[in-house]
Design an enzyme around this catalytic site. Structure first.
Site, PDB file in Angstrom:
ATOM      1  N   GLU A  54       0.694   5.818  -0.391  1.00 53.95           N
ATOM      2  CA  GLU A  54      -0.152   6.993  -0.283  1.00 53.95           C
ATOM      3  C   GLU A  54       0.050   7.934  -1.465  1.00 53.95           C
ATOM      4  O   GLU A  54       1.173   8.186  -1.887  1.00 53.95           O
ATOM      5  CB  GLU A  54       0.168   7.749   1.017  1.00 53.95           C
ATOM      6  CG  GLU A  54      -0.038   6.926   2.274  1.00 53.95           C
ATOM      7  CD  GLU A  54       0.367   7.671   3.536  1.00 53.95           C
ATOM      8  OE1 GLU A  54       0.751   8.866   3.430  1.00 53.95           O
ATOM      9  OE2 GLU A  54       0.306   7.079   4.622  1.00 53.95           O
TER      10      GLU A  54
ATOM     11  N   LYS B 116       0.847  -1.193   0.000  1.00 54.23           N
ATOM     12  CA  LYS B 116       0.000   0.000   0.000  1.00 54.23           C
ATOM     13  C   LYS B 116       0.877   1.235   0.000  1.00 54.23           C
ATOM     14  O   LYS B 116       1.894   1.272   0.697  1.00 54.23           O
ATOM     15  CB  LYS B 116      -0.923   0.020   1.221  1.00 54.23           C
ATOM     16  CG  LYS B 116      -1.848   1.253   1.260  1.00 54.23           C
ATOM     17  CD  LYS B 116      -2.870   1.163   2.381  1.00 54.23           C
ATOM     18  CE  LYS B 116      -2.305   1.459   3.754  1.00 54.23           C
ATOM     19  NZ  LYS B 116      -1.833   2.867   3.884  1.00 54.23           N
TER      20      LYS B 116
ATOM     21  N   GLU C 126      -9.082   7.852   3.959  1.00 52.49           N
ATOM     22  CA  GLU C 126      -8.927   8.176   5.373  1.00 52.49           C
ATOM     23  C   GLU C 126      -9.391   9.589   5.693  1.00 52.49           C
ATOM     24  O   GLU C 126      -8.987  10.556   5.033  1.00 52.49           O
ATOM     25  CB  GLU C 126      -7.460   8.008   5.812  1.00 52.49           C
ATOM     26  CG  GLU C 126      -7.243   8.313   7.283  1.00 52.49           C
ATOM     27  CD  GLU C 126      -5.878   7.895   7.796  1.00 52.49           C
ATOM     28  OE1 GLU C 126      -5.603   8.118   9.003  1.00 52.49           O
ATOM     29  OE2 GLU C 126      -5.083   7.344   7.023  1.00 52.49           O
TER      30      GLU C 126
END
Length: 271
Positions: free
Chosen positions: A122, A120, A189
């Protein structure tokens, strides 16, 4: 509380099937073999070895200090524990921002050395070339938009993201780009619930929320937060499903008392 028994390993294709059928996806962080074994046995769909280990395991204020090798070390234990869950490893700050070549090299290193199922990272359009190259190299990639903790110094804190129209439209645009590039899932998020629901409907891959409302395809929380082990962290989105901090302190207090008064070990506990 029931244990959700799962008989087969989770895959990225099964996650897509869950989105298509409307079955919600449950995800938690994990950083060690023992807790990961329990969470996996309970039937969790995905385990994230998050760079939040920098905070939870190492005691740092931010996620930025943790390294690739430290993430690999932690992920190895979680992978050994996971009999069902799909294991995702966060790519830490600095491991994919320098160049596309460096990003792919680190992603492959993480996959090969940790044994995880996916990575993962960002960001949106600005890291799209690196994501495309990772996917072309055979690395399953989960995206992460909204509040991206690795950019905390740029944002100036951990506040709600995409509140204004311009940032909301950029986030939607970025999500579509990540989906089209082949990301198997996207984490959103700390963004408005209405925007998260809009993004979830706009992309074909599963969307996992944290502080993003109930309109996502699934949810993720930090394990120690939802177990009530971190007492000082109280964001609006966090629900504590246990109160282990007091349980642990009580148990340790009882152990100390038993040692001090010589009631432990007892005759039955001695050889």
């Amino acid at each position: 509380m029931s244990v959700h028994v799962q008989n087969s390993r989770m895959t990225t294709s099964k996650l897509r099937q869950m989105k298509a059928s409307g079955e919600k996806i449950a995800m938690l962080t994990s950083y060690d073999f023992t807790l990961a074994s329990l969470v996996d046995e309970a039937g969790i769909d995905m385990l994230l070895v998050g760079d939040s280990a920098s905070n939870i395991v190492c005691g740092n204020l931010y996620t930025l200090p943790i390294t690739v090798d430290e993430m690999i070390f932690l992920t190895k234990g979680v992978v050994r524990a996971a009999q069902h869950a799909l294991v995702v490893c966060d790519m830490p700050f600095g491991s994919y921002q320098i160049s596309e070549e460096e990003a792919v090299r680190n992603a492959i290193k993480i996959m090969k050395e940790s044994g995880c199922d996916a990575v993962k990272l960002e960001g949106g359009e600005e890291i799209l070339p690196a994501i495309r190259h990772m996917i072309q190299a055979g690395v399953p990639v989960m995206g992460h938009l909204g509040l991206t903790p690795q950019s905390v110094n740029q944002f100036g804190g951990y506040g709600l993201r995409a509140k204004d129209d311009a940032e909301a439209e950029k986030l939607l645009h970025d999500a579509k780009l990540l989906d089209e590039a082949g990301c198997f899932s996207i984490v959103l998020e700390k963004i408005p619930a209405a925007l998260a629901a809009r993004v979830t409907k706009a992309v074909s891959c599963p969307v996992i929320g944290i502080g993003a409302g109930n309109g996502c395809d699934g949810q993720v929380l930090v394990l120690q937060d939802m177990l009530g082990m971190n007492q000082g962290f109280k964001p609006k989105f966090l629900r504590r499903f246990a109160a282990l901090a007091s349980e642990i302190k009580n148990a340790v207090g009882n152990y100390i008392d038993a040692v001090k008064n010589s009631s432990f070990p007892s005759e039955e506990e001695s050889y």
